[in-house]
Write a protein that holds these residues in place. Structure first.
Motif, PDB file in Angstrom:
ATOM      1  N   ASP A 181       0.862  -1.180   0.000  1.00  0.00           N
ATOM      2  CA  ASP A 181       0.000   0.000   0.000  1.00  0.00           C
ATOM      3  C   ASP A 181       0.899   1.230   0.000  1.00  0.00           C
ATOM      4  O   ASP A 181       1.424   1.636   1.030  1.00  0.00           O
ATOM      5  CB  ASP A 181      -0.902  -0.009   1.237  1.00  0.00           C
ATOM      6  N   PHE A 182       1.080   1.821  -1.183  1.00  0.00           N
ATOM      7  CA  PHE A 182       2.042   2.918  -1.334  1.00  0.00           C
ATOM      8  C   PHE A 182       1.529   4.234  -0.738  1.00  0.00           C
ATOM      9  O   PHE A 182       2.253   5.222  -0.749  1.00  0.00           O
ATOM     10  CB  PHE A 182       2.402   3.109  -2.807  1.00  0.00           C
ATOM     11  N   SER A 183       0.308   4.231  -0.208  1.00  0.00           N
ATOM     12  CA  SER A 183      -0.190   5.423   0.476  1.00  0.00           C
ATOM     13  C   SER A 183       0.235   5.435   1.950  1.00  0.00           C
ATOM     14  O   SER A 183      -0.014   6.424   2.650  1.00  0.00           O
ATOM     15  CB  SER A 183      -1.713   5.498   0.386  1.00  0.00           C
ATOM     16  N   GLN A 184       0.871   4.360   2.394  1.00  0.00           N
ATOM     17  CA  GLN A 184       1.278   4.240   3.787  1.00  0.00           C
ATOM     18  C   GLN A 184       2.789   4.406   3.934  1.00  0.00           C
ATOM     19  O   GLN A 184       3.556   3.926   3.101  1.00  0.00           O
ATOM     20  CB  GLN A 184       0.862   2.870   4.339  1.00  0.00           C
ATOM     21  N   ARG A 185       3.211   5.086   4.996  1.00  0.00           N
ATOM     22  CA  ARG A 185       4.631   5.213   5.309  1.00  0.00           C
ATOM     23  C   ARG A 185       5.134   3.918   5.943  1.00  0.00           C
ATOM     24  O   ARG A 185       4.464   3.335   6.781  1.00  0.00           O
ATOM     25  CB  ARG A 185       4.851   6.393   6.255  1.00  0.00           C
ATOM     26  N   VAL A 186       6.315   3.480   5.523  1.00  0.00           N
ATOM     27  CA  VAL A 186       6.901   2.254   6.052  1.00  0.00           C
ATOM     28  C   VAL A 186       8.320   2.555   6.527  1.00  0.00           C
ATOM     29  O   VAL A 186       9.100   3.195   5.802  1.00  0.00           O
ATOM     30  CB  VAL A 186       6.952   1.138   4.988  1.00  0.00           C
ATOM     31  N   VAL A 187       8.670   2.123   7.732  1.00  0.00           N
ATOM     32  CA  VAL A 187      10.017   2.269   8.272  1.00  0.00           C
ATOM     33  C   VAL A 187      10.456   0.917   8.818  1.00  0.00           C
ATOM     34  O   VAL A 187       9.772   0.341   9.680  1.00  0.00           O
ATOM     35  CB  VAL A 187      10.076   3.321   9.399  1.00  0.00           C
ATOM     36  N   ILE A 188      11.579   0.393   8.341  1.00  0.00           N
ATOM     37  CA  ILE A 188      12.077  -0.910   8.778  1.00  0.00           C
ATOM     38  C   ILE A 188      13.572  -0.808   9.045  1.00  0.00           C
ATOM     39  O   ILE A 188      14.346  -0.430   8.153  1.00  0.00           O
ATOM     40  CB  ILE A 188      11.820  -2.000   7.717  1.00  0.00           C
ATOM     41  N   ASN A 189      13.978  -1.151  10.260  1.00  0.00           N
ATOM     42  CA  ASN A 189      15.405  -1.320  10.547  1.00  0.00           C
ATOM     43  C   ASN A 189      15.761  -2.751  10.154  1.00  0.00           C
ATOM     44  O   ASN A 189      15.402  -3.704  10.852  1.00  0.00           O
ATOM     45  CB  ASN A 189      15.710  -1.066  12.023  1.00  0.00           C
ATOM     46  N   THR A 190      16.446  -2.906   9.040  1.00  0.00           N
ATOM     47  CA  THR A 190      16.692  -4.252   8.504  1.00  0.00           C
ATOM     48  C   THR A 190      17.579  -5.085   9.409  1.00  0.00           C
ATOM     49  O   THR A 190      17.567  -6.319   9.327  1.00  0.00           O
ATOM     50  CB  THR A 190      17.305  -4.174   7.099  1.00  0.00           C
ATOM     51  N   HIS A 191      18.354  -4.441  10.292  1.00  0.00           N
ATOM     52  CA  HIS A 191      19.203  -5.205  11.208  1.00  0.00           C
ATOM     53  C   HIS A 191      18.377  -5.957  12.251  1.00  0.00           C
ATOM     54  O   HIS A 191      18.877  -6.893  12.884  1.00  0.00           O
ATOM     55  CB  HIS A 191      20.207  -4.284  11.890  1.00  0.00           C
ATOM     56  N   ASP A 192      17.117  -5.546  12.447  1.00  0.00           N
ATOM     57  CA  ASP A 192      16.245  -6.204  13.412  1.00  0.00           C
ATOM     58  C   ASP A 192      15.519  -7.413  12.816  1.00  0.00           C
ATOM     59  O   ASP A 192      14.801  -8.123  13.531  1.00  0.00           O
ATOM     60  CB  ASP A 192      15.197  -5.223  13.945  1.00  0.00           C
ATOM     61  N   MET A 193      15.681  -7.651  11.512  1.00  0.00           N
ATOM     62  CA  MET A 193      14.965  -8.727  10.835  1.00  0.00           C
ATOM     63  C   MET A 193      15.797 -10.004  10.787  1.00  0.00           C
ATOM     64  O   MET A 193      17.029  -9.963  10.775  1.00  0.00           O
ATOM     65  CB  MET A 193      14.599  -8.301   9.405  1.00  0.00           C
ATOM     66  N   GLU A 194      15.100 -11.146  10.735  1.00  0.00           N
ATOM     67  CA  GLU A 194      15.761 -12.438  10.582  1.00  0.00           C
ATOM     68  C   GLU A 194      15.920 -12.753   9.094  1.00  0.00           C
ATOM     69  O   GLU A 194      15.073 -12.404   8.269  1.00  0.00           O
ATOM     70  CB  GLU A 194      14.928 -13.541  11.248  1.00  0.00           C
ATOM     71  N   TRP A 195      17.010 -13.446   8.763  1.00  0.00           N
ATOM     72  CA  TRP A 195      17.209 -13.900   7.389  1.00  0.00           C
ATOM     73  C   TRP A 195      16.258 -15.057   7.089  1.00  0.00           C
ATOM     74  O   TRP A 195      16.016 -15.912   7.933  1.00  0.00           O
ATOM     75  CB  TRP A 195      18.647 -14.354   7.174  1.00  0.00           C
ATOM     76  N   GLN A 196      15.735 -15.074   5.853  1.00  0.00           N
ATOM     77  CA  GLN A 196      14.882 -16.161   5.390  1.00  0.00           C
ATOM     78  C   GLN A 196      15.507 -16.794   4.158  1.00  0.00           C
ATOM     79  O   GLN A 196      16.189 -16.123   3.372  1.00  0.00           O
ATOM     80  CB  GLN A 196      13.484 -15.635   5.043  1.00  0.00           C
ATOM     81  N   ASN A 197      15.260 -18.073   3.957  1.00  0.00           N
ATOM     82  CA  ASN A 197      15.804 -18.763   2.796  1.00  0.00           C
ATOM     83  C   ASN A 197      15.131 -18.284   1.512  1.00  0.00           C
ATOM     84  O   ASN A 197      13.963 -17.903   1.511  1.00  0.00           O
ATOM     85  CB  ASN A 197      15.606 -20.269   2.928  1.00  0.00           C
ATOM     86  N   SER A 198      15.872 -18.325   0.425  1.00  0.00           N
ATOM     87  CA  SER A 198      15.334 -18.062  -0.915  1.00  0.00           C
ATOM     88  C   SER A 198      15.301 -19.387  -1.672  1.00  0.00           C
ATOM     89  O   SER A 198      15.738 -20.411  -1.149  1.00  0.00           O
ATOM     90  CB  SER A 198      16.224 -17.053  -1.644  1.00  0.00           C
TER      91      SER A 198
END
Length: 214
Positions: free
Chosen positions: A5-22
């Motif tokens: 939803d491009f009408s919404q602001r999004v903020v993510i600190n990527t260091h807080d995320m877990e890695w997922q397999n591709s």
């Protein structure tokens, strides 16, 4: 769908995320925005472990990459940390990394008329004067869309401004700040069309900025 939803602001600190397999062995990712599981619009942090590789594949509506660390490779060459790449629709490759690397990757987000292939080593490309003390390194422009690195010397304040067509930021170094929060290196921010803020920094900061594309 994730953060589509491009009408919404999004903020993510990527260091807080877990890695997922591709789908590829040894290739991990942190999903920031995604239209479908393995196709369509996607923005991710992608990590290649040493020796990891993908089979040859195309990129409908393009692929945009900033190499954050290590060396990313494909048939066209080896691209060290700081390299900015754009591969348009019709381009196919089999990417790999001998020593490992981490990337910011945007898929399926080119305008249909944008067919420019780009490879820029931002370690050696020139910085140009920007507003006030800012220094700017233009990376790509097509229509209303513009992408650049921006260097903010410590203590720089920018005037309040509004984003026509939205703004997307990835903080590469330092800490970006506005009245809504503080964003350390590794933070991804997407602000919608006509959003506004009054940014500043307290320490030397470098950000990747894309505007006019939302």
């Amino acid at each position: 769908m994730l953060n589509m939803d491009f009408s919404q602001r999004v903020v993510i600190n990527t260091h807080d995320m877990e890695w997922q397999n591709s789908p590829a062995v040894g290739v991990l990712r942190k999903r920031l925005a995604r239209e479908e599981a393995e196709r369509g619009h996607a923005t991710s942090i992608v990590k290649y472990e040493a020796g990891a590789k993908f089979n040859s594949h195309p990129h409908p509506l393009g692929e945009e990459i900033l190499v954050l660390d290590g060396v990313f490779s494909d048939e066209t060459g080896d691209y060290p940390a700081g390299t900015y790449l754009r591969n348009p629709e019709g381009f196919e490759h089999a990417p790999f990394s001998t020593e490992g690397c981490t990337l910011l990757v945007k898929l399926h987000q080119f305008q249909p008329t944008d067919n420019e292939q780009v490879a820029i080593d931002t370690n050696t490309a020139p910085w140009l004067p920007g507003h006030g003390q800012l220094r700017v390194m233009p990376l790509h422009q097509h229509g209303t869309e513009s992408t650049a690195l921006v260097m903010w010397p410590a203590g720089t304040h920018f005037q309040p401004h509004r984003h026509f067509g939205g703004e997307e930021i990835y903080v590469i170094k330092g800490e970006f700040i506005d009245e809504l929060g503080r964003y350390p290196a590794g933070t991804w921010i997407r602000s919608p069309h006509l959003s506004q803020h009054n940014p500043y920094v307290e320490q030397d900061t470098v950000i990747l900025v894309k505007v006019g594309h939302l």
